[in-house]
Enzyme design. Structure first.
Site: not given
Lengths: 566, 163
Positions: A50, A112-113, A162, A475
């Site tokens: 993602e 969940f999630q 949802k 760096m």
């Protein structure tokens, strides 16, 4: 006709003329993915993580004038986007991120999630929304696009549970939007603009200092017009490169921590600074206490009032949209503007500084990273979109690739996010199909989003990866060498993969280049014979090469360490 | 210097956290913060007491204005204004202290709103400094509990904060 919330989401995207969405499916966005499946107008680009979806949407936006869109699922889908959102936020990139959420009835129950998307993203978005009723869905998405693209742009998150995507509702997309709490200023204050023109006319040692605001507001052309009329020197910040043609005589190079000698000296000794869409940040002016010589006047044009007088006191603040304000200045100048004769002496001084040739380097037995960038510039005719990751290679790219056009230099300036380069290349190609895209990176940065080589194969994205492989976090190593008595704590990257085989395993072309004389032929081959392939070019470069000039953190701009001093 | 910032903000879920988050993220001070809906229920009025240099206050005002939900921001302390805070204070009120407490409440124009055999609850309204003085005037050993609302304020005369 009643349609589902998921279909409303897609219809909104169609109304916004969104041609592609970068995303990754999951439980709470399944309805939306089903609605995507049933149409063809909005294309979905399936990434492998993602974070890359958001970086790609970000680069899509940076390299075009359109708002990038990402779509992810709830919970880990969202937390994976946070780096990408924060990156876009720091560089003011307009973007809309649609996130799935658990059903409204489950919110707050550690489902969940589930995660508190609005809470987690709040400090790194321009604004965010949680849509709890399908009737609010279309107007919220409209607001999201409006807020993202107007004023000082930025990312906007729309969190959609949802059940909201399953509910049915009439679809009506508002044509325009009015918000009593959000009305960014466009026109600059005429009185202030007059004062600015007066100061410009009196300036004996002027400089035009421009940043990302010029790129974002598509003001490069107006700025060039103004700068040429004034015949003042121009310097760009890292984010502002391409805002003024780098090959032009009036351009004195990038300024700041790794800016050119002439740009930093001119900025320090200027008597009038015209700051345009820039924010005097720490990497640009160093310590404000050591910045500049008084007396000095600063004119600051910016759309965000909070950028003005934040780090440096400004004498003439002009809040407004950059191209509109520049247009007003040009109009006022038509009434017989004449620059001070002293500017000629100022140019003499600048040419003397320029004579130091601070970007000089020696190409010997080992490939120098500067050399690779220089050759890339020649081979691509200065016309490529160049994305970069973060570190030494980013600075070499900024110093040695001369950008004559805006929106060609795509990098993470504010947040300094390693790993953006490859997904940025993807976003650029979807916004500019057929363009030449080079991703200048290092062996450490590239591994932070390396999984996207798979996405690049799926969509046949012919990015040319220029891996400046010095075996170090360059760096970090440079700072350790200079400020930590060469104690190279954790900056050596061992156990590197064979990048050629790695690229090949994804179905791409891999090359390893170890000798200076092979640099140019390899690049030529990549951009001609392998025009349509992704080519991973692993350049084994001098591991001791450092970026100069350098202003150490907290010092003033004239306190530069030059390569010639060493 | 101490400042009283008044904010009109969309009365939406999370609006308070945007303001509070801004103050913590940018390192600004909050002495007190109060918020409640206005006569128009779609708008909330928030009052924040903060302190800082002029430069910091300028940034606070600008950053607040930048929040998309914020409709208007004003620094009340820039001009004439009325400032009030409410305190409920529970004190031990037994023996000779019982009469003393009643007298102190009267002097400060407080009201006793709850009485038991051994305690009073005194309600007191005024500028924060008056509430501070009341606390200072009491024997610290007799104070059982205090609760203060934080400051709310309004401009005097024609100074009106409205959409």
């Amino acid at each position: 006709m009643m349609i589902s919330g998921a279909e409303i989401v897609i219809r909104c995207l169609q109304e916004e003329k969104v041609d592609c969405v970068f995303g990754y499916p999951g439980g709470s966005v399944l309805h939306i993915y089903d609605a995507l499946f049933k149409q063809e107008q909005v294309k979905h680009i399936l990434v492998r993580h993602e974070q890359a979806a958001v970086h790609a949407a970000d680069a899509y936006s940076r390299s075009s004038q359109r708002v990038g869109v990402a779509l992810v699922t709830s919970g880990p889908g969202v937390t994976n986007t946070v780096t990408g959102i924060a990156t876009a936020y720091m560089d003011s990139v307009p973007m809309v991120v649609l996130t799935g959420q658990v059903p409204t009835a489950y919110i707050g129950q550690d489902a969940f999630q589930e995660c508190d998307t609005v809470g987690i993203t709040r400090p790194c978005v321009k604004h965010n929304f949680l849509v709890k009723d399908v009737k609010d869905l279309a107007i919220t998405i409209k607001k999201a696009f409006h807020i993202a693209a107007t004023g000082r742009p930025g990312p906007v998150v729309v969190d959609i549970p949802k059940d909201v995507t399953a509910q049915m509702c009439e679809f009506e997309y508002p044509k325009t939007i009015q918000m009593r709490s959000y009305n960014p200023v466009v026109k600059g204050h005429l009185g202030q603009i007059k004062k600015a023109v007066q100061l410009l006319a009196e300036a004996k040692r002027p400089i035009i200092y421009t940043g990302g605001g010029v790129i974002l507001s598509d003001a490069a052309e107006k700025l060039t017009q103004l700068a040429r009329r004034l015949n003042f020197p121009v310097t760009n910040t890292l984010m502002g490169l391409g805002g003024y043609p780098a090959t032009d005589r009036q351009f004195v190079g990038m300024l700041g921590m790794h800016g050119t000698f002439e740009a930093n000296m001119a900025m320090h000794y200027a008597d009038v600074i015209l700051a345009v869409g820039a924010r005097f940040d720490d990497r640009v002016i160093g310590n404000p206490a050591n910045f500049g010589e008084e007396p000095r006047k600063i004119i600051h044009i910016d759309i965000d009032p909070s950028s003005i007088s934040k780090r440096v006191k400004v004498d003439v603040p002009i809040v407004g949209n950059v191209p509109d304000v520049l247009e007003e200045i040009l109009k006022l100048m038509d009434a017989g503007f004449k620059a001070d004769a002293g500017v000629a002496d100022w140019w003499k001084q600048i040419e003397e500084w320029r004579g130091r040739d601070c970007l000089r380097y020696k190409q010997d037995k080992l490939i120098m990273p500067h050399y690779v960038v220089q050759k890339l510039y020649e081979v691509t005719g200065g016309d490529a979109f160049v994305t970069s990751d973060v570190g030494q290679h980013q600075m070499f790219a900024a110093q040695y690739y001369k950008f004559d056009q805006p929106r060609r230099w795509i990098n993470s300036g504010g947040l300094g996010t390693m790993g953006v380069g490859l997904p940025y290349g993807m976003g650029v190609l979807f916004a500019n199909p057929g363009a030449q895209v080079a991703c200048i990176t290092g062996e450490a940065s590239i591994q932070m989003c390396i999984q996207e080589l798979s996405t690049c194969k799926q969509y046949e994205l012919p990015i040319k990866i220029i891996n400046l492989n010095n075996g170090y976090l360059g760096m970090v190593r440079q700072w350790q060498e200079m400020f930590y008595s060469s104690r190279y704590s954790q900056s050596y990257v061992s156990s590197l993969p064979d990048f050629v085989k790695l690229a090949e395993s994804y179905g791409h072309v891999g090359m390893k280049i170890e000798r200076p004389e092979d640099v140019e032929p390899a690049l030529r081959k990549a951009f001609t014979e392998h025009k349509n392939d992704l080519v991973f070019m692993d350049f084994i470069v001098d591991p001791t090469a450092n970026v100069f000039p350098m202003v150490a953190a907290g010092k003033g701009l004239t306190d530069m360490i030059l390569a010639e001093d060493l | 210097m101490r400042h009283i910032i008044s904010i009109l903000i969309e009365n939406e879920a999370g609006a308070l956290s945007r303001v509070a988050g801004l103050f913590s993220a940018r390192g600004y001070n909050i002495e007190s913060l109060t918020v409640a809906p206005t006569e128009d229920p779609s708008l909330s009025r928030m009052t924040i007491v903060t302190w800082g240099s002029d430069e910091v206050l300028e940034q606070i005002t600008k950053q607040l204005n930048k929040l998309v939900d914020v409709v208007k921001v004003v620094d009340l302390s820039e001009a004439a204004h009325v400032e009030r805070e409410l305190m409920l204070i529970k004190v031990r009120a037994t023996g000779k202290d019982r009469e003393e407490m009643k007298r102190m409440a009267d002097i400060f124009r407080g009201r006793i709103v709850d009485v038991t055999e051994s305690t009073y609850v005194v309600e007191l309204t005024g500028a924060s400094s008056k509430l501070d003085s009341f606390i200072a005037a009491l024997d610290a050993g007799l104070i059982l509990e205090t609760v203060r609302t934080g400051v709310c304020g309004i401009g005097r005369g024609d100074r009106i904060l409205k959409v």
